[in-house]
Design an enzyme around this catalytic site. Structure first.
Site: not given
Lengths: 419, 419
Positions: B13, B142-144, B190-192, B247, B299
């Site tokens: 991503g 990574t955005v995570d 986001m953020g599974r 999420e 985002q």
């Protein structure tokens, strides 16, 4: 001349720049201290006037008022509340006079959209019908851009800039993922009746193949087969497809897409879910992997990305409202007049409120492309000036600064009133 | 020393600042023309290397490369594609060597998150296991924010700033509407697996009653009754309730909220719909009017609101990757080291890729407030520096400017290869 107090209130859905109008009204009132004493803000719109729930704006510093210019939301609280007409509900109007008399209020500024213009128009009749000397001015605002007479509505330009920018940015994301992952991206935007905001999404691209590849307007009956054909064509030709869809997208018979049987786990109909609905159709009909976003309040609160043109206009209509009031122009609204297209120039003209209230301005037919999925160059020419210029708020500690108001309440002098 | 070419590609991503890392890599390569010849970018990540689908970056002007610093998305195309290990799929590795030989590529830069680090680690074994002299460096993104060893992941700070700002702005909107309309606002982020982005939403407020009133983490089992009690309390005490929900929010048994039976009109399970699901529960249990937003790609593409710290770090890891490669440090990743908390200072240190790949960094327990609905001051202290500073892109005609690349393809010298 004698000095009297002013009432200002915010009504309807708020915008990124409605407080810029508040700033314009209050600053202009402060400059006319010879004629305008205190400004009292209605807490939650007209309800504040009816319930004598008033905020003493004179206790706010000049700095705090200046900060309203870059603060989103409605600083004094807004409301969704319509006055019935004087004949039907005379008691409410008598109450308004009672409150205005008790606090020596002779200037009334109401900041809102079409429904609120109706409220302001009714209040403006206090002088003629009930003999109370009030000058009522409507200050226009609405993200929906559906107020008549004014060339555009303050609040719209900033949403338009936010949606165009977000469409551009998210499209770059999808374009990079489409080879092995997401092929379709759906962005749902506001606009239940008019497609102005959806149209703004189209500003993100203009050339062949540039996203968005489809804009879905409330004005164009949703034809599933035609939409799917277009989506498929875009994916096959460009590798991906970006869609901006209005929350008001509807079928020929008027049924909203979002209402078409979409329910949650508990059997409730879901609101505002046109993006997931459309994404689901695409998955079913074409099998493409999708992502969807619903901007909702983010779009109309995004003061960090406001249009400079919009901020200036919102501020200007606030100032102009005071000028009109001092000139005794009851039942008027400062409207934006486009004077020149290129370079874009505008000025403010007074419009009779009776011609504004309860009228909706829809997208002209010639603004929607013949195939129904995009905008014409006439539309682009109309929209483009409205998103020009940036007016970033100051930031503090990584976040936008916002006005910190005291919001001191005015001491009540009257008995309670039940709405 | 001899001059050889470099390969750079983007994977997984994308983020608002992954192109800033590309900019760092390419600019640093250009400064070392004595040792690095051309930079070839893989079109769509490692797939570009396997299929000999290469972009000749030497044909891009310095201005175009500089513009990558403020362009969101992945300019060269990204991919979701994992290499199997050398033993299982030796043909792919032999193909890589064939392509690298054909184009004299000896430096390999792979820009991605945890999965991509695994790919980079595998490619780094080409030298040791198959004798091809390649130096492979992983460039983190990574955005995570879930990469280990590095204090934070480039890409996260900008999402964090966007979510904190959006939460702040939308909260002001809800606060003004709550007297007569919307009482609850739900923002899905986001953020599974990890709640880092949701945690960033909490930066919007700190004092008593300041929104968001609830943050819902994937790390805390969703307890409907407890959540509803909190929502009700917030509405009763402050007039409204703002919720930031990840999420990845899930029940005790691991079921995602978004998977809990939510279907569209055609019976398909909806993805990414935790916000409408939660809003529906609130309506059912408490009856409050709600609005919800799903930020989705907005985002992670919102370069217009990037964190300056994040942009600088993304650029710096790109430059540092080249330094490590030139020093022959195979299988390494430039990691961000927090040197000082106040004032915030950071530097870059090399981390062995073997310790990075396939590891996820979850939120430490001490970052989540004891009640499970907010962040601790330790978390705030960690997050706050990452959103500091603004780095607005240039705007043109009302919209952010983005890099316009030529993306000229390198002539193929080999036969086709099927993935």
């Amino acid at each position: 001349m004698a000095q009297h107090n002013a009432f200002y209130a915010q009504s309807g859905g708020v915008t990124a720049v409605i407080n810029a109008s508040a700033c314009g009204v209050i600053e202009a009132c402060r400059e006319h201290g010879d004629r305008i004493g205190k400004v009292y803000a209605g807490h939650n719109g007209i309800i504040g006037a009816l319930t004598e729930d008033l905020i003493d704006v004179s206790q706010e510093s000049d700095e705090a008022i200046a900060a309203l210019r870059y603060t989103p939301g409605g600083a004094f609280g807004s409301c969704r509340y319509k006055l019935k007409d004087i004949e039907t509900h005379r008691a409410q109007y008598e109450r308004l006079i009672e409150v205005f008399k008790a606090h020596d209020i002779r200037y009334f500024f109401y900041n809102g959209g079409g429904d609120s213009a109706d409220t302001c128009l009714k209040v403006s009749q206090l002088s003629e019908k009930l003999g109370y000397p009030l000058t009522a001015i409507h200050v226009p605002k609405t993200v929906d851009n559906d107020l008549p007479i004014t060339d555009n509505s303050p609040g719209f330009g900033s949403v338009a800039k936010y949606i165009a920018t977000s469409t551009l940015e998210a499209s770059l994301d999808v374009a990079s993922m489409c080879a092995t992952s997401t092929k379709v991206f759906v962005l749902e935007v506001m606009g239940r009746h008019a497609g102005w905001i959806a149209a703004a999404g189209a500003l993100a691209g203009e050339g062949e193949g540039e996203p968005p590849h489809l804009v879905i307007f409330p004005e164009v009956a949703f034809d599933r087969e035609a939409v799917m054909a277009r989506v498929d064509e875009a994916v096959k030709r460009y590798g991906y497809c970006v869609i901006v869809v209005s929350e008001g997208a509807r079928y020929e018979d008027g049924t909203f897409l979002a209402d078409a049987g979409n329910t949650d786990a508990f059997g409730h109909r879901q609101l505002g879910g046109v993006a997931p609905t459309l994404a689901g159709m695409i998955k079913q009909d074409l099998g493409y992997k999708y992502h969807w976003a619903v901007a909702d309040y983010l779009q109309r609160a995004a003061r960090h990305l406001a249009s400079k043109t919009d901020v200036e206009q919102a501020y200007a209509v606030g100032r102009e409202a005071v000028k009109l009031a001092l000139a005794g122009q009851n039942a008027m609204m400062p409207a934006i007049k486009r004077v020149s297209e290129s370079p874009y120039e505008w000025r403010i003209e007074a419009a009779p409120l009776a011609e504004v209230a309860n009228q909706e301005k829809f997208m002209p037919k010639e603004y929607i492309r013949e195939d129904g999925f995009g905008i014409t160059s006439a539309c682009r020419q109309y929209l483009s000036p409205l998103i020009q210029g940036e007016d970033f708020p100051p930031f503090e500690n990584g976040l936008p600064k916002v006005a910190k108001l005291r919001l001191a309440k005015v001491e009540k002098r009257l008995t309670e009133f039940t709405l």
